[in-house]
Design a protein around this motif. Structure first.
Motif, PDB file in Angstrom:
ATOM      1  N   UNK A 184     -99.031 -41.885  -7.415  1.00  0.00           N
ATOM      2  CA  UNK A 184     -99.427 -41.849  -8.821  1.00  0.00           C
ATOM      3  C   UNK A 184     -99.705 -40.422  -9.249  1.00  0.00           C
ATOM      4  N   UNK A 185     -99.284 -40.118 -10.473  1.00  0.00           N
ATOM      5  CA  UNK A 185     -99.436 -38.786 -11.053  1.00  0.00           C
ATOM      6  C   UNK A 185    -100.359 -38.881 -12.263  1.00  0.00           C
ATOM      7  N   UNK A 186    -101.261 -37.945 -12.392  1.00  0.00           N
ATOM      8  CA  UNK A 186    -102.182 -37.941 -13.524  1.00  0.00           C
ATOM      9  C   UNK A 186    -101.601 -37.128 -14.663  1.00  0.00           C
ATOM     10  N   UNK A 187    -101.510 -37.746 -15.834  1.00  0.00           N
ATOM     11  CA  UNK A 187    -100.975 -37.067 -17.007  1.00  0.00           C
ATOM     12  C   UNK A 187    -102.054 -36.217 -17.666  1.00  0.00           C
ATOM     13  N   UNK A 188    -101.623 -35.383 -18.609  1.00  0.00           N
ATOM     14  CA  UNK A 188    -102.564 -34.504 -19.303  1.00  0.00           C
ATOM     15  C   UNK A 188    -103.585 -35.281 -20.122  1.00  0.00           C
ATOM     16  N   UNK A 189    -103.212 -36.493 -20.594  1.00  0.00           N
ATOM     17  CA  UNK A 189    -104.139 -37.277 -21.407  1.00  0.00           C
ATOM     18  C   UNK A 189    -105.084 -38.130 -20.572  1.00  0.00           C
ATOM     19  N   UNK A 190    -105.047 -37.967 -19.250  1.00  0.00           N
ATOM     20  CA  UNK A 190    -105.959 -38.688 -18.382  1.00  0.00           C
ATOM     21  C   UNK A 190    -105.434 -39.987 -17.825  1.00  0.00           C
TER      22      UNK A 190
ATOM     23  N   UNK B 283    -103.084 -46.296  -3.806  1.00  0.00           N
ATOM     24  CA  UNK B 283    -101.878 -45.498  -3.947  1.00  0.00           C
ATOM     25  C   UNK B 283    -102.247 -44.025  -3.976  1.00  0.00           C
ATOM     26  N   UNK B 284    -101.642 -43.200  -3.127  1.00  0.00           N
ATOM     27  CA  UNK B 284    -101.959 -41.758  -3.118  1.00  0.00           C
ATOM     28  C   UNK B 284    -101.742 -41.133  -4.488  1.00  0.00           C
ATOM     29  N   UNK B 285    -102.626 -40.206  -4.849  1.00  0.00           N
ATOM     30  CA  UNK B 285    -102.577 -39.586  -6.175  1.00  0.00           C
ATOM     31  C   UNK B 285    -102.375 -38.087  -6.066  1.00  0.00           C
ATOM     32  N   UNK B 286    -101.651 -37.555  -7.030  1.00  0.00           N
ATOM     33  CA  UNK B 286    -101.450 -36.109  -7.144  1.00  0.00           C
ATOM     34  C   UNK B 286    -101.605 -35.751  -8.615  1.00  0.00           C
ATOM     35  N   UNK B 287    -102.335 -34.695  -8.909  1.00  0.00           N
ATOM     36  CA  UNK B 287    -102.538 -34.247 -10.286  1.00  0.00           C
ATOM     37  C   UNK B 287    -101.576 -33.109 -10.566  1.00  0.00           C
ATOM     38  N   UNK B 288    -100.659 -33.344 -11.489  1.00  0.00           N
ATOM     39  CA  UNK B 288     -99.687 -32.335 -11.900  1.00  0.00           C
ATOM     40  C   UNK B 288     -99.706 -32.211 -13.408  1.00  0.00           C
TER      41      UNK B 288
END
Length: 269
Positions: free
Chosen positions: A128-134, A250-255
């Motif tokens: 899972x990827x974190x979007x700019x809007x959270x 689910x592993x998360x990455x902030x991009x």
């Protein structure tokens, strides 16, 4: 049984230990082609190969990494860049390369990366990827030419009935967290430009391409009022659904999303 096998196309093979062989090639192109064409299997079991460096004892080499082409599905707009795809590849394992056709102007259902993964660890299914809007975006992975692996623990090399974790941790009747959907055929099994009705993937190849309908003037307009024989072809792709109960696993990455910026013609730097 130990022995030496000498085929006619430039290699010799010798058994060192049970399930371990030393293969000598006599042409640099042959070994490069074999390593790049993997993964290879025998009887649905993965053949783990590693190039031997000079001076290294072949009986002591640790064989637990194999290269795979991995498809990245459901990548949202804003993350479809070479930088992000490279980061995702590094998350999967040791990054080898990115498919050059990812950025050739074709319509993409997925992006491909070649990575060396640790076959002693479970396969990675989602991220899972974190979007700019959270909010979070969920992407799925599919492994091309995936050999036999366990649907219970996700490790390559054995099936469910031989999983060592079933008796110790997992219940044999429990829902299997992995499935056949994790493996897909390679690019070579996909439709190619050799089929006259299938357009080439890249923009450059499509410039001089004509379908049979364009050549003979066949009417390919969509059917109206239920007229038979002229229905348009519809293609669909299946996506793996995500349950809210499993999101935390689910592993998360902030991009950071890479948004396109519009510059007015009259703008001054």
């Amino acid at each position: 049984m130990a022995g030496v096998w000498r085929p006619t196309f430039g290699l010799t093979m010798r058994q060192l230990q049970p399930h371990r062989f030393l293969i000598r090639f006599y042409n640099e192109l042959d070994i490069d082609r074999v390593l790049a064409g993997g993964p290879w299997t025998f009887g649905q079991c993965l053949l783990v190969m590693q190039r031997l460096e000079p001076g290294v004892d072949p009986e002591l080499v640790v064989l637990q990494q194999a290269e795979f082409w991995v498809q990245i599905h459901s990548l949202p707009v804003g993350f479809r860049s070479e930088v992000v795809v490279s980061v995702i590849g590094s998350f999967l394992g040791t990054m080898i390369c990115i498919d050059e056709k990812n950025w050739d102007g074709s319509m993409r259902l997925f992006y491909r990366v070649r990575v060396a993964i640790d076959v002693s660890r479970p396969l990675k299914k989602h991220m899972k990827l974190k979007k700019d809007n959270g909010t979070w975006a969920f992407i799925d992975f599919c492994y091309e030419r995936l050999p036999k692996f366990c649907f219970m623990c996700g490790v390559i090399g054995h099936g469910d009935q031989y999983c060592p974790k079933i008796t110790n941790v997992l219940d044999r009747k429990a829902e299997k967290p992995f499935g056949a959907w994790l493996g897909v055929g390679g690019r070579r099994s996909m439709p190619s430009s050799g089929q006259r009705w299938v357009a080439p993937e890249s923009n450059t190849e499509r410039e001089g391409w004509k379908s049979p309908a364009m050549e003979v003037g066949v009417d390919v307009t969509p059917a109206e009022n239920g007229e038979k024989g002229k229905q348009p072809l519809v293609l669909s792709t299946a996506l793996v659904s995500h349950s809210d109960a499993h999101h935390s696993q689910i592993p998360a990455v902030v991009l950071s999303e890479q948004k396109r910026k519009r510059i007015d013609e009259g703008a001054v730097e």
